[in-house]
Design a protein around this motif. Structure first.
Motif, PDB file in Angstrom:
ATOM      1  N   THR A 161       3.810  45.870   8.874  1.00 48.45           N
ATOM      2  CA  THR A 161       3.842  46.400   9.845  1.00 48.45           C
ATOM      3  C   THR A 161       3.369  45.843  11.281  1.00 48.45           C
ATOM      4  O   THR A 161       2.260  45.180  11.030  1.00 48.45           O
ATOM      5  CB  THR A 161       2.919  47.970   9.141  1.00 48.45           C
ATOM      6  N   ILE A 162       3.749  46.099  11.936  1.00 49.61           N
ATOM      7  CA  ILE A 162       3.585  45.305  13.328  1.00 49.61           C
ATOM      8  C   ILE A 162       3.420  46.156  14.470  1.00 49.61           C
ATOM      9  O   ILE A 162       4.555  47.219  15.001  1.00 49.61           O
ATOM     10  CB  ILE A 162       4.259  44.380  13.996  1.00 49.61           C
ATOM     11  N   THR A 163       2.619  46.694  14.698  1.00 50.38           N
ATOM     12  CA  THR A 163       2.228  47.904  16.083  1.00 50.38           C
ATOM     13  C   THR A 163       3.217  47.622  17.053  1.00 50.38           C
ATOM     14  O   THR A 163       3.419  45.904  17.954  1.00 50.38           O
ATOM     15  CB  THR A 163       0.967  48.384  16.387  1.00 50.38           C
ATOM     16  N   SER A 164       2.439  47.921  18.580  1.00 49.68           N
ATOM     17  CA  SER A 164       3.248  47.245  19.921  1.00 49.68           C
ATOM     18  C   SER A 164       1.791  46.517  20.264  1.00 49.68           C
ATOM     19  O   SER A 164       2.530  45.505  21.309  1.00 49.68           O
ATOM     20  CB  SER A 164       2.751  48.944  20.962  1.00 49.68           C
ATOM     21  N   GLY A 165       0.867  46.420  19.622  1.00 50.36           N
ATOM     22  CA  GLY A 165      -0.135  45.436  20.305  1.00 50.36           C
ATOM     23  C   GLY A 165       0.041  43.914  19.635  1.00 50.36           C
ATOM     24  O   GLY A 165      -0.638  43.398  19.453  1.00 50.36           O
ATOM     25  N   SER A 166       0.998  44.596  18.657  1.00 54.04           N
ATOM     26  CA  SER A 166       0.962  42.818  17.534  1.00 54.04           C
ATOM     27  C   SER A 166      -0.095  43.028  16.670  1.00 54.04           C
ATOM     28  O   SER A 166       0.144  41.633  16.255  1.00 54.04           O
ATOM     29  CB  SER A 166       1.080  41.591  18.614  1.00 54.04           C
ATOM     30  N   SER A 167      -0.413  43.838  16.121  1.00 55.83           N
ATOM     31  CA  SER A 167      -1.312  44.275  15.231  1.00 55.83           C
ATOM     32  C   SER A 167       0.030  43.996  13.980  1.00 55.83           C
ATOM     33  O   SER A 167       0.612  44.821  13.833  1.00 55.83           O
ATOM     34  CB  SER A 167      -2.485  44.720  14.929  1.00 55.83           C
ATOM     35  N   THR A 168      -0.691  43.159  12.295  1.00 60.51           N
ATOM     36  CA  THR A 168      -0.128  43.290  11.848  1.00 60.51           C
ATOM     37  C   THR A 168      -1.291  44.095  10.431  1.00 60.51           C
ATOM     38  O   THR A 168      -1.675  43.613  10.288  1.00 60.51           O
ATOM     39  CB  THR A 168       0.354  41.929  11.450  1.00 60.51           C
ATOM     40  N   ASN A 169      -0.209  44.298   9.554  1.00 65.62           N
ATOM     41  CA  ASN A 169      -0.673  45.072   8.050  1.00 65.62           C
ATOM     42  C   ASN A 169       0.271  44.389   7.255  1.00 65.62           C
ATOM     43  O   ASN A 169       1.168  44.776   7.479  1.00 65.62           O
ATOM     44  CB  ASN A 169      -0.776  46.162   8.186  1.00 65.62           C
ATOM     45  N   TYR A 170      -0.306  44.230   5.884  1.00 69.31           N
ATOM     46  CA  TYR A 170       0.523  44.032   5.224  1.00 69.31           C
ATOM     47  C   TYR A 170       0.436  44.202   3.389  1.00 69.31           C
ATOM     48  O   TYR A 170      -0.568  44.467   3.178  1.00 69.31           O
ATOM     49  CB  TYR A 170       0.225  42.159   4.700  1.00 69.31           C
ATOM     50  N   ALA A 171       1.183  44.318   2.700  1.00 76.23           N
ATOM     51  CA  ALA A 171       0.583  44.833   1.431  1.00 76.23           C
ATOM     52  C   ALA A 171       0.322  43.545   1.087  1.00 76.23           C
ATOM     53  O   ALA A 171       0.837  42.714   0.809  1.00 76.23           O
ATOM     54  CB  ALA A 171       2.163  45.239   0.520  1.00 76.23           C
ATOM     55  N   ASP A 172      -0.655  43.611  -0.369  1.00 77.97           N
ATOM     56  CA  ASP A 172      -1.387  43.039  -1.079  1.00 77.97           C
ATOM     57  C   ASP A 172      -0.446  42.012  -1.709  1.00 77.97           C
ATOM     58  O   ASP A 172      -0.638  41.132  -2.426  1.00 77.97           O
ATOM     59  CB  ASP A 172      -2.640  43.456  -2.002  1.00 77.97           C
ATOM     60  N   SER A 173       0.455  42.745  -2.090  1.00 80.26           N
ATOM     61  CA  SER A 173       1.862  42.135  -2.968  1.00 80.26           C
ATOM     62  C   SER A 173       2.157  41.127  -2.648  1.00 80.26           C
ATOM     63  O   SER A 173       3.165  40.382  -2.997  1.00 80.26           O
ATOM     64  CB  SER A 173       2.472  42.872  -3.461  1.00 80.26           C
ATOM     65  N   VAL A 174       2.334  40.859  -0.976  1.00 75.50           N
ATOM     66  CA  VAL A 174       3.750  39.986  -0.164  1.00 75.50           C
ATOM     67  C   VAL A 174       1.771  39.088   0.805  1.00 75.50           C
ATOM     68  O   VAL A 174       3.298  38.708   1.442  1.00 75.50           O
ATOM     69  CB  VAL A 174       4.511  40.699   0.696  1.00 75.50           C
ATOM     70  N   LYS A 175       1.549  39.797   0.431  1.00 76.70           N
ATOM     71  CA  LYS A 175      -0.276  38.490   2.233  1.00 76.70           C
ATOM     72  C   LYS A 175       0.469  36.914   1.351  1.00 76.70           C
ATOM     73  O   LYS A 175       0.486  36.722   0.117  1.00 76.70           O
ATOM     74  CB  LYS A 175      -1.120  39.025   1.852  1.00 76.70           C
ATOM     75  N   GLY A 176       0.757  36.230   2.327  1.00 77.72           N
ATOM     76  CA  GLY A 176       0.822  35.012   1.828  1.00 77.72           C
ATOM     77  C   GLY A 176       1.675  34.108   1.684  1.00 77.72           C
ATOM     78  O   GLY A 176       2.171  33.100   1.680  1.00 77.72           O
ATOM     79  N   ARG A 177       2.982  35.133   1.521  1.00 80.56           N
ATOM     80  CA  ARG A 177       4.371  34.755   1.320  1.00 80.56           C
ATOM     81  C   ARG A 177       5.241  35.328   3.176  1.00 80.56           C
ATOM     82  O   ARG A 177       6.478  34.917   3.433  1.00 80.56           O
ATOM     83  CB  ARG A 177       4.464  35.804   0.078  1.00 80.56           C
ATOM     84  N   PHE A 178       4.765  36.719   2.751  1.00 83.94           N
ATOM     85  CA  PHE A 178       5.875  36.995   3.806  1.00 83.94           C
ATOM     86  C   PHE A 178       5.088  36.945   5.314  1.00 83.94           C
ATOM     87  O   PHE A 178       3.943  37.717   5.114  1.00 83.94           O
ATOM     88  CB  PHE A 178       6.200  39.089   3.099  1.00 83.94           C
TER      89      PHE A 178
END
Length: 117
Positions: free
Chosen positions: A50-67
């Protein structure tokens, strides 16, 4: 109302790369966050990034570092991207774009990503 249209899915070999795009139109000024979810056959839909209007991002552990999720904006539309690198067989799923806007949730129609060995 917000309208979402995804593109970029397809067939990719394991270890390869793919980029998904989602164009949001309509009342885009009400959007608080956008993201990507996926659903594999027989499994529940799960958050990818996900990405917020302030450009903060969040990733599932399974895709961190790849996506990587990113967004571009202009007056008429927002476009959110999902850069998928080093894809794995388990990344095979239908990928859905999501937007949260003024307390409402919107979904795209989905785009199929298939990873082959």
């Amino acid at each position: 109302q917000v309208h979402l249209v995804e593109s970029g899915g397809g067939l990719v070999q394991a270890g390869g790369s793919l980029r998904l795009s989602c164009v949001a139109s309509g009342r885009i000024f009400t959007i608080n966050a956008m993201g990507w979810y996926r659903q594999a056959p027989g499994k529940q839909r799960e958050l990818v990034a996900t990405i917020t209007s302030g450009s903060s991002t969040n990733y599932a552990d399974s895709v961190k570092g790849r996506f990587t999720i990113s967004i571009s904006r202009d007056n008429a539309k927002n476009t959110v991207y999902l850069q998928m690198n080093s894809v794995k067989l388990e990344d095979t799923a239908v990928y859905y774009c999501n937007a949260l806007a003024s307390g409402l949730e919107y979904w795209g129609q989905g785009t199929q990503v298939t990873v082959s060995s």
